[in-house]
Each structure stands twice: as C-alpha cells, then as structure tokens.
Design a protein around this motif. Structure first.
Motif, short mmCIF file in Angstrom:
data_model
loop_
_atom_site.label_atom_id
_atom_site.label_comp_id
_atom_site.label_asym_id
_atom_site.label_seq_id
_atom_site.Cartn_x
_atom_site.Cartn_y
_atom_site.Cartn_z
N VAL A 1 0.85 -1.19 0.00
CA VAL A 1 0.00 0.00 0.00
C VAL A 1 0.88 1.24 0.00
O VAL A 1 1.85 1.31 0.75
N LYS A 2 0.54 2.19 -0.83
CA LYS A 2 1.29 3.44 -0.85
C LYS A 2 0.73 4.35 0.23
O LYS A 2 -0.48 4.58 0.30
N LEU A 3 1.60 4.84 1.09
CA LEU A 3 1.18 5.74 2.16
C LEU A 3 1.47 7.18 1.75
O LEU A 3 2.52 7.48 1.18
N ARG A 4 0.52 8.03 2.06
CA ARG A 4 0.70 9.44 1.77
C ARG A 4 1.17 10.11 3.06
O ARG A 4 0.50 10.06 4.09
N VAL A 5 2.32 10.71 3.03
CA VAL A 5 2.89 11.36 4.20
C VAL A 5 2.60 12.85 4.11
O VAL A 5 2.83 13.47 3.08
#
Length: 109
Positions: free
Chosen positions: A19-23
């Motif tokens: 999963v790509k996490l948005r920081v």
C-alpha cells in the motif's frame, strides 16, 4: 512417528499487495507547559489551576461514588452548575469556590 513441523505458508498480510502511504507534514512546536497559554486564552494560569482542581474533584467524586445531585447537595451548588462542572465547564464557578469544594470532599472518608 508423525512430524511435528508445521507447513509454513504465507499469511494473509504477506499476500496483500503493498500500500502506498501518503505522508503529510505537520507543524509542531514545544509547549510552554500550559495548554491554555499555548492556545492564547485569557487568564491561562487561572484556567490551568481550575483544570487541576477539577481533575482532583473528579477523583474525589469517583472515590466517594457521588451522583451529580449528591455532589451538588454536598457542595451547596445548584444541580445544573454541578452537572456542568462535571462535564468540564469549570468556567461556571470561581477558582476559590472550586478549592473549597475540593477541600471539603478530600476531608470526607
């Protein structure tokens, strides 16, 4: 004799796609030690003392297992004011009166 080694298989978590996490960057600052001052409220020292009294009052109310009406009666307060205090609205009572209530409850066994 049967083998005690269990078959290893991928767990459900291992089988999931990455999963790509948005920081997101957030701004932080060091507190002064008084949240009321940090928020820019008027009379922050008084508010801090009142909040401390209120936390101590709530501990005593729980220790004595007082209902809102019992607390109000013992403190000689209107039930509405006592109920608002228990909800954290400590602006309804003076700091000195809170201290008196705390002293009275603390002396009870």
């Amino acid at each position: 004799m049967p083998s005690t080694t269990a078959k290893t298989s991928k767990s459900a978590v291992d089988a999931m796609p990455p999963v790509k996490l948005r920081v997101q960057k957030i701004e932080c600052f060091v507190s002064s030690g008084n949240v009321f001052a940090d928020l820019g409220l008027r009379n922050p020292e008084s508010l801090k003392r009142k909040s401390t009294f209120m936390m101590q009052l709530m501990k005593e109310i729980r220790r004595l297992k007082l209902s809102p009406s019992e607390f109000a009666a013992r403190m000689d307060l209107p039930v509405e004011k006592a109920a608002r205090m228990r909800l954290g609205h400590f602006d309804v009572i003076a700091e000195r009166r809170m201290q008196e209530c705390l002293e009275k409850l603390s002396s009870e066994k």
